[in-house]
Design an enzyme around this catalytic site. Structure first.
Site, PDB file in Angstrom:
ATOM      1  N   CYS A 131     128.220 109.984  61.300  1.00 12.67           N
ATOM      2  CA  CYS A 131     128.831 111.202  60.756  1.00 12.67           C
ATOM      3  C   CYS A 131     130.017 111.630  61.629  1.00 12.67           C
ATOM      4  O   CYS A 131     129.822 112.228  62.689  1.00 12.67           O
ATOM      5  CB  CYS A 131     127.774 112.305  60.674  1.00 12.67           C
ATOM      6  SG  CYS A 131     128.441 113.863  60.089  1.00 12.67           S
ATOM      7  N   CYS A 151     130.413 115.386  62.103  1.00  8.38           N
ATOM      8  CA  CYS A 151     129.438 115.942  63.045  1.00  8.38           C
ATOM      9  C   CYS A 151     129.822 115.624  64.490  1.00  8.38           C
ATOM     10  O   CYS A 151     129.723 116.479  65.366  1.00  8.38           O
ATOM     11  CB  CYS A 151     128.056 115.352  62.798  1.00  8.38           C
ATOM     12  SG  CYS A 151     127.544 115.367  61.081  1.00  8.38           S
ATOM     13  N   ASP A 152     130.224 114.393  64.757  1.00  8.46           N
ATOM     14  CA  ASP A 152     130.269 113.926  66.147  1.00  8.46           C
ATOM     15  C   ASP A 152     131.659 113.568  66.675  1.00  8.46           C
ATOM     16  O   ASP A 152     131.801 113.262  67.862  1.00  8.46           O
ATOM     17  CB  ASP A 152     129.334 112.714  66.302  1.00  8.46           C
ATOM     18  CG  ASP A 152     127.882 113.106  66.068  1.00  8.46           C
ATOM     19  OD1 ASP A 152     127.531 114.270  66.346  1.00  8.46           O
ATOM     20  OD2 ASP A 152     127.096 112.259  65.598  1.00  8.46           O
TER      21      ASP A 152
END
Ligand SMILES: Cc1cc2nc3c(=O)[nH]c(=O)nc-3n(C[C@H](O)[C@H](O)[C@H](O)COP(=O)(O)OP(=O)(O)OC[C@H]3O[C@@H](n4cnc5c(N)ncnc54)[C@H](O)[C@@H]3O)c2cc1C
Length: 307
Positions: free
Chosen positions: A131, A134-135
């Site tokens: 992701c 997300c990261d």
């Protein structure tokens, strides 16, 4: 007879359990093969509102579960095997036993595809991710690798180029599933490099506890080499967990639930929540929001039916 059964114990299912619990509906949550869902795979979550310092993914999802239990939700470490949604009450087979429910919330998620390398799972949340949204932020000024050849790989590589010192796309062929417009945009990005006809054989370094590099293979020449990398992003697709609903719920060609507006499916009394329907946003907060929507719809449906 249950008022509500919720399939899945990720952000979507657990949030639906809070709302239906607080509505006195005594929901049953089936935790499934991955209790806590995808957040249980990761480490620090920095984009869930309410946690200025961030929060560990497994802690966040366990907190949502405890909040639901506080309001009367029942959890079972069980898997939905099959169901009969042809008439109400719906019938569900769980670990060999049939149970009945007036409404059903499907929050069974979509699992990321992984390469299946032994070290991959050990390094999730420590440099391995599925992701970028997300990261990506964790890899500012670092070397990033993206695996895949479709539109999502191109999108992730372009997004990650905002953070990384360089982004290398690794693809096992030299033909792409990605659309021309996405390929052109990606090719024009000076920060993005390409390794085609190349596969990943291994990821290092489990002993250090974070990603330091990968072993690569050129599939045409057989040549093997190691390359340093800090962030390793898989963009090879997701598998929606909708097998028990096939032939009953409307699914798109990839197996995602087709929404019939709000949280409604094609079957009255069956609602969807989270990544099992959402192929666009795939975030903890959107899954939680969708769990809330499904719960409110289930509650109103039951009320209208006189329960
Ligand atoms: C490595 C990683 C890092 C991430 N980091 C972030 C982040 O920092 N921030 C963010 O917002 N999002 C992040 N995400 C995305 C986020 O985790 C997902 O968007 C979110 O978990 C989706 O929630 P969900 O409840 O819809 O599905 P899931 O979390 O996938 O949960 C699905 C649930 O359904 C259950 N289930 C499936 N089939 C059955 C069945 N037949 N019977 C019973 N139960 C079943 C599973 O056991 C599981 O409990 C990350 C994802 C990954 C993989």
């Amino acid at each position: 007879m249950y008022n509500v059964v919720i399939v899945g114990s990720g952000c979507a299912g657990n949030t639906a359990a809070i709302y239906t619990g607080r509505a006195n509906l005594s929901p049953l949550v089936l935790a499934g093969h991955e209790p806590g869902g995808q957040l249980s795979l990761t480490t620090l979550v920095e984009n869930f509102p309410g946690f200025p310092e961030g929060i560990d993914g497994p802690v966040l999802v366990e907190n949502i579960k405890q909040q639901a239990i506080h309001f009367g939700a029942e959890y079972r470490h069980a898997q939905l095997e099959e169901c009969d949604l042809s008439k109400r009450p719906f019938r569900l087979r769980i670990d060999g036993e049939w149970i009945e429910t007036r409404t059903l919330i499907v929050a069974s998620g979509a699992s990321a595809r992984w390469l299946g390398l032994p070290n991959e799972m050990r390094l999730i949340g420590k440099g391995v991710s599925s992701c970028a949204t997300c990261d990506g932020f964790f890899f500012r000024g670092k070397k990033i690798m993206v695996i895949g050849g479709g539109d999502s790989a191109m999108e992730e590589a372009n997004f990650l180029s905002r953070f990384g010192s360089e982004v290398t796309i690794v693809h096992r062929r030299d033909q792409f599933r990605a659309s021309k417009i996405m390929l052109d945009r990606t090719r024009a990005n000076p920060k993005i490099k390409w390794l085609l006809n190349t596969t990943v054989e291994d990821i290092f370094d489990v002993e250090k506890g974070y990603v330091t590099g990968v072993k690569l293979r050129n599939v045409q020449t057989g040549q093997l080499w190691d390359q340093e990398v800090d962030g390793f992003f898989l963009a090879i697709g997701h598998i929606p967990n909708t097998k028990p609903f096939a032939g009953q719920l409307d699914l798109d060609p990839d197996g995602y639930i087709v929404s019939h507006g709000g949280a409604r499916t094609n079957i009255t009394g069956v609602f969807h929540a989270g990544d099992v329907q959402d192929r666009t946003y795939r975030q903890a907060i959107t899954a939680s929001g969708a769990g809330c929507m499904a719960a409110i719809e289930a509650e109103r449906f039951l009320e209208a039916e006189g329960h």
